[in-house]
Design a protein around this motif. Sequence first.
Motif, short mmCIF file in Angstrom:
data_model
loop_
_atom_site.label_atom_id
_atom_site.label_comp_id
_atom_site.label_asym_id
_atom_site.label_seq_id
_atom_site.Cartn_x
_atom_site.Cartn_y
_atom_site.Cartn_z
N GLU A 167 0.83 -1.19 0.00
CA GLU A 167 0.00 0.00 0.00
C GLU A 167 0.88 1.25 0.00
OE1 GLU A 167 -4.06 1.29 2.32
OE2 GLU A 167 -2.54 0.16 3.42
N SER A 168 0.48 2.25 -0.79
CA SER A 168 1.19 3.51 -0.83
C SER A 168 0.53 4.50 0.12
CB SER A 168 1.18 4.09 -2.25
OG SER A 168 1.80 5.36 -2.29
N PHE A 169 1.35 5.21 0.89
CA PHE A 169 0.80 6.19 1.82
C PHE A 169 1.76 7.36 1.94
CE2 PHE A 169 2.84 2.70 4.03
CZ PHE A 169 3.77 3.31 4.86
N ASP A 170 1.27 8.45 2.49
CA ASP A 170 2.05 9.66 2.69
C ASP A 170 2.31 9.84 4.18
OD1 ASP A 170 1.69 10.07 -0.06
OD2 ASP A 170 -0.09 11.33 0.28
N LEU A 171 3.45 10.45 4.51
CA LEU A 171 3.80 10.73 5.89
C LEU A 171 3.83 12.23 6.13
CD1 LEU A 171 6.74 8.21 6.45
CD2 LEU A 171 4.32 7.90 7.03
#
Length: 279
Positions: A107-111
Motif C-alpha cells: 500500500e502507498s501512503f504519505d507521511l
Amino acid sequence: MVELSSPPSLRVLYPKAVLTGFRRKGGELPDTVYTLSGVRTDPAHLAAYNRVCRFRLSDELPATYPHLLTFPLQIKLMAGGDFPFPLVGSVHVANRITQSRPLRVGESFDLRVHLENLRDHPRGRQFDVVGEALVDGEVVWTDVSTYLRRGGGTGRSERSERTEPPAPTAVWHVPDDIGRRYGEVSGDRNPIHLYRMTAKMFGFPRAIAHGMWTKARCLAAFEGRLPDAYTVDVAFKLPVLLPAKVGFAAAETDDGWRFDLFGAKDGKPHLTGTISSPR
C-alpha cells in the motif's frame, strides 16, 4: 509545509544535532511540517523488524512500525536550527499511537510530521512530535511522541507512590544485543542503546533498550486479540538495562487492556500502557 523527496539520513542528522546542540537557547517550537509522499513498505525491512520485536510475519504492518518511517522526519525537525532544545538529553517519556485500520504491505501512503504542545513540566518542558500516515488524503495512523527537556521546570513537586507490580503473565529475557539489533533495523543508533562503554558516557551503567522496542514487544504479545482500530498509549518509566529479565502483565479492562513491564526481580516499573478504542 516542506515536501521531502526522500527520507532524511539519520547518519547525517545525528552528528549535526550533537554539534549544534550547544546553540539552542529555548524558545517556541517551529511550525515546520515535513511530508514524504508515495511511501511503500520494504517487505524485507518489515520482516526484520517483526523478528526483532517478536511480531508474526504478516502483510499487515504492526501499529508501531510506521513510527520507524516517520522517525527520520522527526529527527530532522529536532535537528533544525530553529528547534529550541538540544536533541541530546531530550527524553522520550510517552508515546500514543492510534490507527483506524492497519496499513498493509504494497500500500502507498504519505507521511506528515510536525511539533506541537510545548508546555511546562515540574522537571522542565515537554513537547509532542506528531507523525501521521495518510492514504488518499485520509489520516489512518497517528503517532504522538512526548519528549521531556529537563531544566528550568515549574518547581512543583511530583508525587509518586511506589506500588507493587501485578503478577506477571509472562517473563521475558531481554538479550544484551537488543539495542544494537533494534538500532540496526530502526536507524536509531543512539550510543546509550549500543554498548556498555558508550552508555556510560551518558550516565548509564549499561546499555538500555529503546523505549519503542519495549512498546513494540508488549504490543506483539496481544497479536490475534486486537481489533483493526485501536489506540495504544504508553508511559516510559525506568530504562531497561541490558541484559535484563522483565515481567509482563496484561489485564482486560472495560475498554480493552492494561499492561505493565517491570523488573522481574525488583518489580521496578519500565512501562505502563493501555489499549483502548480509538480517540
